[in-house]
Every structure is written in structure tokens, then in C-alpha cells.
Design a protein around this motif. Structure first.
Motif, PDB file in Angstrom:
ATOM      1  N   LEU A  75       1.181  -1.170   0.090  1.00 30.69           N
ATOM      2  CA  LEU A  75       0.135   0.003   0.384  1.00 30.69           C
ATOM      3  C   LEU A  75       1.049   1.154   0.244  1.00 30.69           C
ATOM      4  O   LEU A  75       0.305   2.342  -0.952  1.00 30.69           O
ATOM      5  CB  LEU A  75      -0.651   0.183   1.477  1.00 30.69           C
ATOM      6  CG  LEU A  75      -2.070   1.513   1.372  1.00 30.69           C
ATOM      7  CD1 LEU A  75      -2.323   1.743   0.073  1.00 30.69           C
ATOM      8  CD2 LEU A  75      -2.667   0.894   2.825  1.00 30.69           C
ATOM      9  N   LEU A  76       1.348   1.487   0.139  1.00 23.74           N
ATOM     10  CA  LEU A  76       3.018   2.516   0.768  1.00 23.74           C
ATOM     11  C   LEU A  76       3.643   2.671  -0.605  1.00 23.74           C
ATOM     12  O   LEU A  76       3.453   3.802  -1.075  1.00 23.74           O
ATOM     13  CB  LEU A  76       4.167   2.145   2.060  1.00 23.74           C
ATOM     14  CG  LEU A  76       4.752   3.386   1.785  1.00 23.74           C
ATOM     15  CD1 LEU A  76       4.327   4.347   2.851  1.00 23.74           C
ATOM     16  CD2 LEU A  76       6.246   2.947   2.657  1.00 23.74           C
ATOM     17  N   ALA A  77       4.079   1.706  -1.303  1.00 23.37           N
ATOM     18  CA  ALA A  77       4.208   1.699  -2.937  1.00 23.37           C
ATOM     19  C   ALA A  77       3.067   2.630  -3.512  1.00 23.37           C
ATOM     20  O   ALA A  77       3.649   3.408  -4.747  1.00 23.37           O
ATOM     21  CB  ALA A  77       4.901  -0.103  -2.871  1.00 23.37           C
ATOM     22  N   GLY A  78       1.909   1.851  -3.249  1.00 26.51           N
ATOM     23  CA  GLY A  78       1.414   2.624  -4.338  1.00 26.51           C
ATOM     24  C   GLY A  78       0.706   3.796  -3.869  1.00 26.51           C
ATOM     25  O   GLY A  78       0.148   4.519  -4.815  1.00 26.51           O
ATOM     26  N   LEU A  79       0.845   3.813  -2.796  1.00 22.90           N
ATOM     27  CA  LEU A  79       0.652   5.675  -2.224  1.00 22.90           C
ATOM     28  C   LEU A  79       1.601   6.892  -2.943  1.00 22.90           C
ATOM     29  O   LEU A  79       1.496   7.280  -3.763  1.00 22.90           O
ATOM     30  CB  LEU A  79      -0.050   6.016  -1.149  1.00 22.90           C
ATOM     31  CG  LEU A  79      -1.054   5.387  -0.495  1.00 22.90           C
ATOM     32  CD1 LEU A  79      -0.967   5.349   1.054  1.00 22.90           C
ATOM     33  CD2 LEU A  79      -1.867   5.805  -1.001  1.00 22.90           C
ATOM     34  N   LEU A  80       3.172   6.921  -2.683  1.00 25.00           N
ATOM     35  CA  LEU A  80       4.110   7.017  -3.728  1.00 25.00           C
ATOM     36  C   LEU A  80       3.317   7.339  -4.592  1.00 25.00           C
ATOM     37  O   LEU A  80       3.960   7.768  -5.428  1.00 25.00           O
ATOM     38  CB  LEU A  80       5.354   5.975  -3.020  1.00 25.00           C
ATOM     39  CG  LEU A  80       5.503   6.213  -1.406  1.00 25.00           C
ATOM     40  CD1 LEU A  80       6.743   5.104  -0.883  1.00 25.00           C
ATOM     41  CD2 LEU A  80       5.789   7.841  -1.030  1.00 25.00           C
ATOM     42  N   TYR A  81       3.743   5.861  -5.696  1.00 23.48           N
ATOM     43  CA  TYR A  81       3.603   5.887  -6.970  1.00 23.48           C
ATOM     44  C   TYR A  81       2.014   7.008  -7.713  1.00 23.48           C
ATOM     45  O   TYR A  81       2.098   7.797  -8.139  1.00 23.48           O
ATOM     46  CB  TYR A  81       3.818   4.597  -7.902  1.00 23.48           C
ATOM     47  CG  TYR A  81       4.951   4.341  -7.971  1.00 23.48           C
ATOM     48  CD1 TYR A  81       5.889   5.403  -9.379  1.00 23.48           C
ATOM     49  CD2 TYR A  81       5.677   3.558  -7.339  1.00 23.48           C
ATOM     50  CE1 TYR A  81       6.978   5.315  -8.993  1.00 23.48           C
ATOM     51  CE2 TYR A  81       6.972   3.185  -7.397  1.00 23.48           C
ATOM     52  CZ  TYR A  81       7.701   3.612  -8.619  1.00 23.48           C
ATOM     53  OH  TYR A  81       9.236   3.869  -8.361  1.00 23.48           O
ATOM     54  N   LEU A  82       1.121   6.654  -6.610  1.00 27.22           N
ATOM     55  CA  LEU A  82       0.193   7.346  -6.881  1.00 27.22           C
ATOM     56  C   LEU A  82      -0.187   8.883  -6.963  1.00 27.22           C
ATOM     57  O   LEU A  82      -0.615   9.819  -7.894  1.00 27.22           O
ATOM     58  CB  LEU A  82      -1.447   6.889  -5.649  1.00 27.22           C
ATOM     59  CG  LEU A  82      -2.783   7.707  -6.900  1.00 27.22           C
ATOM     60  CD1 LEU A  82      -2.496   6.557  -7.723  1.00 27.22           C
ATOM     61  CD2 LEU A  82      -3.757   6.604  -4.982  1.00 27.22           C
ATOM     62  N   GLY A  83       0.656   9.048  -5.547  1.00 29.19           N
ATOM     63  CA  GLY A  83       1.377  10.357  -5.405  1.00 29.19           C
ATOM     64  C   GLY A  83       1.967  11.271  -6.919  1.00 29.19           C
ATOM     65  O   GLY A  83       2.056  12.390  -7.057  1.00 29.19           O
TER      66      GLY A  83
END
Length: 346
Positions: free
Chosen positions: A33-41
Motif C-alpha cells: 500500500l505504501l508503494a502504491g500511495l507513493l507512486y499514486l502521488g
């Protein structure tokens, strides 16, 4: 300073700062989830910036032969690598993980030389040897139990391999719009990783945690990647990776200063070896007589010795500017890197 060197160092500074900050911000968030949020940002932020810049949506400009390279780069660098890195961060210190990320430049260069046939300068090879030795020293087992847990460093090493593949694939499309390349990778990686995390039961953190993570993603994964793509145009994969290897040093310093992590003797020896490798790279000077083949492409440029072309449109004389143009064959000698105009054999 060569602008491409500045782009690479600036990209390194942003990404290096993001590594320990991601560890700090993601204490209560799953790795995926952290990876997803970083790339989503990264993806959302860059898409908005591109939309504002172009005053609306504009086509990517990628050709049919370039899309497979970009899709491959997204799969390795945008999906596999961040998950592996976040997993590794959960099982090793931020300082150790930051310095282990130097392996990305080594693996990028090895793939560039062996697979993509980019020229290998002796100085670059020596620098890579110093960086590898630093990685070996850094991973040497110590007395604490955590030092014998190899899963963290191995996960970070796998992330480096994925990003190395990504770097070489991105080099194939680096003449295209850097904002589109980086934004597409961010959106795809953010949706895939975030979707997987939520599907397996991960819970979104609170608003006050999500917003800083998205901001770190925009700066450390988005703007950093845009600058990295610009550096690839002017330096090639191996050299850009070499300059980018300064990122872990900044990340390690932040881990020590902000997160309060300890500094061991092996850590200092490893840092010295890696710093030596980076210094050797910075001192490279490559020049010889070479032949330019005819080439058609489009990118931001000025009318230097490589861009002596006519315009088939009304031009106001402003430089730099961007449009499709043709390079005629030319033979000459000058210092150069394996940039988008110097991908010749030696």
C-alpha cells in the motif's frame, strides 16, 4: 556543469531523501500500500502538472515501437521494484537500505553494457568496482541478530535489479515527453499496487498520513523520475546511474540524523568506498572521432553542432524549442556521453 549532470544529481537528491522519509511515514502502512500511495502521488501530481502545462490533454507522441519499452519499464520499475524496496525497508535499517541502493547503478551499467551495448569506459568500470566493494562491506554480518537477516538486503537488491531493467528500458523512450513517461509509470504503479493492497485487506491510513506520503511520492518518485529521464537523454543509462548513485548517501544521512540510526565502522568504510566510486565516475572524460548516422526524432534542443536543420514551419527564433527534426550524417570529434545523439559503436 552539463545540464544533464545537474538533472541526474537533482533526481538523486530527491529520491535519496524519499527513502528514509518513506520508512518514517509508512510505519503503520503495509509495504504494498505504501508503494502504491507513493507512486499514486507521483502519477496524479505529474498528470496535473502536464495538463496545466499543455492547457489540456495532449497525445504522448510515442510511436508504436516505443510503447512496449514503456510498458516494460512500468512493470519492472513501477510495480515490482517499489514493493520489493518497501519489503526490504521493513527488515533492515534505513541507512543500510539507502546505501544498498547503490547497487542500482551497478546493475544498470552491467545491463547497459552487456545487453544494450552501451560503451564501457575503464573509469566507469573502476568506479563500479568500488561501489560493489562498498555493498559487500555494508552487508557483512555483524554481531547483532538483525545483521544476520538477509531478507531485507536481498529484497533491496532485487528492487535495484528491477530499477536497473527499468532504467535501460526507459532510455529507449527518453526523447519523448518526460512528464508523460513519469506520470504514466506513477499512475499505473499506483493503481496496481494500491489495488492489490486493498484487495488483500490493507486499510488506508488517516488523511494526515496519506497527504505527506503522496507529497513524498510526487517529489521523490515523480519529479525525481522526470529529472532522471532528462538525464538519460544526455548521459545514457550507465552514466546517469553513476550520478544517481549519490542518492543513497543523502538517504543515509537523513536516516542517521532524523531517524536516529547508529553509525558503525563498516558503515563508514562502505560509505568511503562508494564515495570513491562516485568520484571516479564524475572525473570521466570521453572523446574520440565518431560517425553520426541519419536520425529522425523530436526533443527539446538548441541549434548546436548537432542540430543544424531547417524548419518547415514559422519559427520565432526562440531556443530551446521542441519539434520533430532530422539529423544528417556527420563525422567529428569532441567530448561526449552515450546520449540520444551518441549511441554509436566503439
Amino acid at each position: 556543469m552539463n545540464p544533464s549532470v545537474f538533472y541526474a544529481l537533482a533526481a538523486a537528491a530527491l529520491f535519496g531523501a524519499s527513502t528514509p522519509l518513506a520508512k518514517w511515514l509508512g510505519v503503520e502502512v503495509s509495504a504494498v500500500l505504501l508503494a502504491g500511495l507513493l507512486y499514486l502521488g507521483s502519477g496524479v501530481g505529474l498528470t496535473v502538472i502536464r495538463f496545466v502545462r499543455d492547457r489540456g490533454w495532449r497525445k504522448s507522441g510515442l510511436t508504436a515501437t516505443e510503447w512496449p519499452w514503456l510498458i516494460g519499464a512500468i512493470a519492472f520499475g513501477g510495480v515490482l521494484a517499489p514493493v520489493a524496496l518497501m519489503f526490504g525497508l521493513s527488515r533492515t535499517t534505513g541507512a543500510t537500505a539507502s546505501l544498498m541502493l547503490n547497487l542500482e547503478s551497478v546493475l544498470t551499467a552491467v545491463l547497459a553494457w552487456l545487453v544494450f551495448k552501451e560503451n564501457a569506459d575503464r573509469r566507469i568500470v573502476l568506479g563500479m568496482v568500488a561501489i560493489v566493494l562498498g555493498g559487500i562491506v555494508l552487508s557483512w554480518p555483524q554481531e547483532t541478530a538483525a545483521a544476520h537477516d538477509w531478507t531485507g538486503p536481498l529484497a533491496v537488491a532485487f528492487a535495484c535489479l528491477c530499477w536497473a531493467i527499468d532504467n535501460n528500458l526507459t532510455r529507449k523512450v527518453c526523447a519523448s515527453d518526460a512528464l508523460f513517461i513519469a506520470g504514466s509509470k506513477g499512475l499505473a504503479a499506483g493503481v496496481v499496487n494500491g489495488g492489490l493492497a486493498l484487495a488483500f485487506g490493507a486499510q488506508l491510513p488517516g488523511f494526515t498520513t496519506v497527504v505527506p506520503i503522496l507529497l513524498v511520492g510526487l517529489l521523490g518518485y515523480g519529479i525525481s523520475l522526470v529529472l532522471f529521464v532528462l538525464a538519460l537523454r544526455g548521459l545514457g543509462s550507465a552514466r546517469t546511474g553513476a550520478y544517481f548513485s549519490t542518492a543513497p548517501f543523502l538517504g543515509a544521512v537523513i536516516s542517521i540524523v532524523i531517524l536516529g540510526e547508529s553509525v558503525s565502522l563498516l558503515f563508514l568504510v562502505a560509505a568511503a568506498l562508494m564515495a570513491l566510486g562516485v568520484w571516479i565516475h564524475l572525473m570521466e572524460n570521453h572523446a574520440h572521432e565518431h560517425q553520426h548516422a541519419a536520425l529522425n526524432h523530436g526533443h527539446r534542443h538548441v541549434h548546436d553542432e548537432h542540430h543544424q536543420h531547417e524548419h518547415n514551419f514559422d519559427w520565432d527564433g526562440a531556443e530551446p524549442h521542441s519539434h520533430a527534426h532530422e539529423h544528417l550524417p556527420i563525422r567529428h570529434s569532441h567530448p561526449h556521453f552515450p546520449d540520444i545523439h551518441h549511441r554509436h559503436k566503439h
